[in-house]
Scaffold this active site. Sequence first.
Site, PDB file in Angstrom:
ATOM      1  N   ASP A  62      -9.794   3.759  -1.403  1.00  0.00           N
ATOM      2  CA  ASP A  62      -8.534   4.482  -1.546  1.00  0.00           C
ATOM      3  C   ASP A  62      -7.669   3.632  -2.492  1.00  0.00           C
ATOM      4  O   ASP A  62      -7.948   2.450  -2.679  1.00  0.00           O
ATOM      5  CB  ASP A  62      -7.893   4.633  -0.161  1.00  0.00           C
ATOM      6  CG  ASP A  62      -6.477   5.178  -0.225  1.00  0.00           C
ATOM      7  OD1 ASP A  62      -6.210   6.051  -1.060  1.00  0.00           O
ATOM      8  OD2 ASP A  62      -5.636   4.726   0.587  1.00  0.00           O
ATOM      9  N   ASP A  64      -3.576   3.791  -3.107  1.00  0.00           N
ATOM     10  CA  ASP A  64      -2.301   3.350  -2.517  1.00  0.00           C
ATOM     11  C   ASP A  64      -2.514   2.836  -1.100  1.00  0.00           C
ATOM     12  O   ASP A  64      -3.014   3.553  -0.248  1.00  0.00           O
ATOM     13  CB  ASP A  64      -1.294   4.504  -2.499  1.00  0.00           C
ATOM     14  CG  ASP A  64      -0.786   4.816  -3.900  1.00  0.00           C
ATOM     15  OD1 ASP A  64      -0.560   3.879  -4.666  1.00  0.00           O
ATOM     16  OD2 ASP A  64      -0.636   6.012  -4.214  1.00  0.00           O
TER      17      ASP A  64
END
Length: 301
Positions: A62, A64
């Site tokens: 991922d 952020d």
Amino acid sequence: MWRLVFTFAVVAPVFSQGFVAPILSTSSSRDGSAPRRARTSAVSRPLQSGSSSPPEWAVIFDCDGVILESESLHREAYNAVFREFAVDYEWSPEYYDELQNKVGGGKPKMRYYFGENGWPKSKLGAPPETDQEKDLLIDSLQDRKTDIYKEFVANGTAVLRPGVQRLIDETKAISGGKMAICSASTKDACLFVLDNLLGEENLSKFDLVLAGDDVPRRKPDPMIYALASEKLGVPPERCMVIEDSLIGLEAALGAKMNCVITYTGSTESQDFAGSLGVYPELGDEGSTQVRASELLKLMGV
Ligand SMILES: *[C@@H]1O[C@H](CO)[C@@H](O)[C@H](O)[C@H]1NC(C)=O
Ligand SMILES: *[C@@H]1O[C@H](CO)[C@@H](O)[C@H](O)[C@H]1NC(C)=O
């Protein structure tokens, strides 16, 4: 008096060429460890003969929260714009987490907060009264906040979380797999962050980068991970996702992938049931390190 227009130069990001790198798989390599779970042992299949065989596994980051601690930076960017606009408000980490859980999106957050605590006076003038004046204040603050956040990313205030670079290098050094990034933010925002924090050289190690606008439904919908599996040519049960939040975990599990969590200050109290590991950070030298080989072992590769 409400007609001030703010223009700020945005540092032009040097976007890396080619969003999806060509997928070339070489030899397969298993580290010999026994699969831990039945469902992963069931997926081994005969390897194709010849020089190219399908990728064996994938590690998917991922963006952020995992690659960088973005929440605290967003909060700091809001506080910076409040100061710049002489708005007498400041959001604490605790309050920002609360707000984040209650209201999605930057403009709605400010609108909600000003509604609760009073619309502030600012360098634009007296507290706004009409809807039009309120819109102008919110829009001006949000535009400048976006630029400040970009400045944080471009000027080195934003840094990679510990262990990210190490884990990328380690994963890349194991042959037979793929590496991807699946971000919930827009492609522009995602590439701006990745270009600045990882740079072209590190980014070229990834086989695929998907952003929120590559799919019609955002996390926690599993769509982005399902698409990654398809594009990488790796079945979901041999994909390991690294997430920082419950929303991300739900997306990964929904796509039938494996998932480990490296939480942040804002997600640490969430329930990560269903993940295969929960870590305070991926870790550099001197701390506990989440090793690439361990991630493969966890999913029985
Ligand atoms: C980076 O940008 C922010 C926002 O404009 C600024 O407050 C900060 O001082 C800058 N830091 C450096 C090291 O230039
Ligand atoms: C990318 O990777 C190289 C080598 O692994 C490293 O030296 C470099 O600092 C990294 N970061 C950036 C922003 O290029």
